[in-house]
Design a protein around this motif. Structure first.
Motif, PDB file in Angstrom:
ATOM      1  N   SER A   1       0.835  -1.208   0.000  1.00 10.13           N
ATOM      2  CA  SER A   1       0.000   0.000   0.000  1.00 10.13           C
ATOM      3  C   SER A   1       0.862   1.246   0.000  1.00 10.13           C
ATOM      4  N   SER A   2       1.917   1.220   0.790  1.00  9.56           N
ATOM      5  CA  SER A   2       2.822   2.368   0.858  1.00  9.56           C
ATOM      6  C   SER A   2       3.502   2.612  -0.482  1.00  9.56           C
ATOM      7  N   ARG A   3       3.995   1.559  -1.113  1.00 14.14           N
ATOM      8  CA  ARG A   3       4.677   1.704  -2.408  1.00 14.14           C
ATOM      9  C   ARG A   3       3.730   2.323  -3.439  1.00 14.14           C
ATOM     10  N   ARG A   4       2.498   1.868  -3.466  1.00 13.27           N
ATOM     11  CA  ARG A   4       1.549   2.363  -4.455  1.00 13.27           C
ATOM     12  C   ARG A   4       1.245   3.845  -4.233  1.00 13.27           C
ATOM     13  N   ARG A   5       1.129   4.249  -2.984  1.00 12.05           N
ATOM     14  CA  ARG A   5       0.818   5.653  -2.704  1.00 12.05           C
ATOM     15  C   ARG A   5       1.982   6.562  -3.096  1.00 12.05           C
ATOM     16  N   TRP A   6       3.190   6.132  -2.766  1.00 13.17           N
ATOM     17  CA  TRP A   6       4.349   6.931  -3.146  1.00 13.17           C
ATOM     18  C   TRP A   6       4.575   6.901  -4.646  1.00 13.17           C
ATOM     19  N   GLY A   7       4.309   5.745  -5.270  1.00 14.04           N
ATOM     20  CA  GLY A   7       4.497   5.633  -6.708  1.00 14.04           C
ATOM     21  C   GLY A   7       3.587   6.568  -7.478  1.00 14.04           C
TER      22      GLY A   7
ATOM     23  N   PRO B   1      10.130   5.225  -4.085  1.00 17.61           N
ATOM     24  CA  PRO B   1       9.623   4.959  -2.732  1.00 17.61           C
ATOM     25  C   PRO B   1      10.660   4.273  -1.840  1.00 17.61           C
ATOM     26  N   TRP B   2      11.678   5.009  -1.450  1.00 14.60           N
ATOM     27  CA  TRP B   2      12.768   4.421  -0.677  1.00 14.60           C
ATOM     28  C   TRP B   2      12.268   3.778   0.625  1.00 14.60           C
ATOM     29  N   ALA B   3      11.462   4.528   1.372  1.00 16.08           N
ATOM     30  CA  ALA B   3      10.993   3.994   2.659  1.00 16.08           C
ATOM     31  C   ALA B   3      10.075   2.790   2.442  1.00 16.08           C
ATOM     32  N   SER B   4       9.258   2.846   1.400  1.00 19.84           N
ATOM     33  CA  SER B   4       8.371   1.723   1.110  1.00 19.84           C
ATOM     34  C   SER B   4       9.172   0.474   0.749  1.00 19.84           C
TER      35      SER B   4
ATOM     36  N   PHE C   1       6.512   4.149  12.578  1.00 24.46           N
ATOM     37  CA  PHE C   1       7.284   4.373  11.354  1.00 24.46           C
ATOM     38  C   PHE C   1       6.413   4.094  10.123  1.00 24.46           C
ATOM     39  N   VAL C   2       5.620   3.034  10.177  1.00 23.97           N
ATOM     40  CA  VAL C   2       4.703   2.717   9.075  1.00 23.97           C
ATOM     41  C   VAL C   2       3.738   3.872   8.858  1.00 23.97           C
ATOM     42  N   ARG C   3       3.207   4.411   9.941  1.00 25.87           N
ATOM     43  CA  ARG C   3       2.263   5.519   9.829  1.00 25.87           C
ATOM     44  C   ARG C   3       2.913   6.744   9.180  1.00 25.87           C
ATOM     45  N   GLN C   4       4.162   7.014   9.533  1.00 22.46           N
ATOM     46  CA  GLN C   4       4.846   8.158   8.959  1.00 22.46           C
ATOM     47  C   GLN C   4       4.976   8.041   7.442  1.00 22.46           C
ATOM     48  N   ILE C   5       5.078   6.804   6.964  1.00 20.61           N
ATOM     49  CA  ILE C   5       5.218   6.579   5.535  1.00 20.61           C
ATOM     50  C   ILE C   5       3.853   6.579   4.843  1.00 20.61           C
ATOM     51  N   LEU C   6       2.859   5.938   5.470  1.00 16.68           N
ATOM     52  CA  LEU C   6       1.552   5.806   4.848  1.00 16.68           C
ATOM     53  C   LEU C   6       0.709   7.073   4.960  1.00 16.68           C
ATOM     54  N   ASP C   7       0.892   7.834   6.030  1.00 16.48           N
ATOM     55  CA  ASP C   7       0.078   9.041   6.243  1.00 16.48           C
ATOM     56  C   ASP C   7       0.836  10.302   5.875  1.00 16.48           C
ATOM     57  N   TYR C   8       1.665  10.227   4.846  1.00 13.67           N
ATOM     58  CA  TYR C   8       2.456  11.408   4.487  1.00 13.67           C
ATOM     59  C   TYR C   8       1.552  12.497   3.912  1.00 13.67           C
TER      60      TYR C   8
END
Length: 315
Positions: free
Chosen positions: A187-193, A199-202, A308-315
């Motif tokens: 989910s994180s990769r797709r949002r950053w993509g 998506p380094w953090a993803s 940490f997950v939240r920081q990436i997903l809720d950017y």
């Protein structure tokens, strides 16, 4: 096992109603509005006749999962062992507007948030002890369905598992905790993509998250234990009906938990989720974080990873 989802519309046994169900006209015209997080044209919460609490709104803002959670709780904890949670009276969808209506019991009390600062330390400890007992009962009394999923064993409702279109790889349900973890990384990769960035953090999550959080039981979880979702009231000094306690006066003026509300994010999650879901959004401004550890056993390592997950997903 998780409760099977009833076919909408759902209406409870008429004998359980405190009066005639409110009509849609009554609901829509109610001026007793309860604040919600989103815009009112998405979702609204109102009180009708001082008896019914009604949530209604668009499908992305008001979810059937809350109604299913209340049914599950009342199924596993019938009287005389009932929990202080609202009874679901009705749940239906209006065909014209496609809005979902959830009609519930209005529970007594004030939010714990509104009275916390005025409470004495002994009262805070008493309330946290009551809450610990309640959530222990819930965890022990509702068996796992064997999957990480919604109340009915379907896709997870938490926004970390949201996707623009249904996708079991991201939404679940999941039989393995590794897949549960991997879904958040995907989910994180797709949002950053979508932003056209690398998506380094993803990618870090994809490499490490599946194996970082494993070995946890699947437990029924409220998912949003904030003070605003806990209702309390002062005892009147009378011992509970049927109690042998003759020292009712010793209870007078003490606080008791009258309701746990807002079950829309409930589901079957890893055992650490109840603590981590609160920890991710903590504001370290008072003693609530410390007191919460008296309600739900702390899981600091898992909570730190989820922050940490939240920081990436809720950017």
């Amino acid at each position: 096992m998780a409760i099977a989802a009833p076919t909408l519309p759902y209406f409870c046994d008429p004998e359980l109603l405190p009066g005639p169900l409110p009509t849609q006209e009554e609901i829509l015209s109610s001026t007793h509005v309860v604040p919600t997080n989103g815009p009112e044209d998405w979702a609204r919460a109102v009180i009708v006749r001082d008896t019914f609490f009604v949530k209604y709104g668009q499908k992305w803002a008001v979810h059937e999962n809350e109604g299913h959670a209340l049914l599950l709780l009342h199924r596993h904890f019938p009287p005389p062992n009932a929990l202080p949670v609202p009874r679901l009276y009705a749940m239906y969808r209006d065909e014209k507007s496609d809005r979902l209506f959830i009609v519930m019991e209005r529970m007594p009390g004030d939010s714990l948030q509104s009275v916390w600062e005025s409470m004495k330390e002994i009262d805070k400890l008493d309330i946290t002890a009551q809450l610990r007992e309640l959530f222990t009962r819930i965890r022990q009394g509702i068996p796992s369905p064997g999957v990480f999923g919604s109340v009915t064993g379907g896709p997870l409702g938490h926004r970390f598992f949201w996707a623009p279109r249904p996708d079991p790889v991201v939404n679940g349900p999941f039989r393995e905790e590794r897949d549960f973890n991997r879904a958040m990384a995907i989910s994180s990769r797709r949002r950053w993509g979508d932003d056209g960035q690398r998506p380094w953090a993803s990618e870090f999550l994809e490499r490490h998250l599946p194996d970082a959080l494993v070995g946890h039981e699947i437990v029924f979880t409220h998912g949003d234990i904030q003070r605003k979702n806990i209702l309390v009231a002062k005892r009147d000094g009378q011992p509970p009906e049927g109690s042998e306690d003759k020292g009712g006066e010793n209870l007078k003026g003490r606080w008791e938990v009258t309701a746990i509300v807002d079950w829309e994010e409930a589901g079957f999650y890893p055992s650490y989720w109840e603590y981590a879901a609160m920890f991710m959004y903590l504001q370290w401004v008072d003693d609530w974080p410390e007191k919460y550890e008296r309600i739900i056993d702390p899981c600091p390592l898992e909570a730190g990873m989820m922050l940490f997950v939240r920081q990436i997903l809720d950017y």
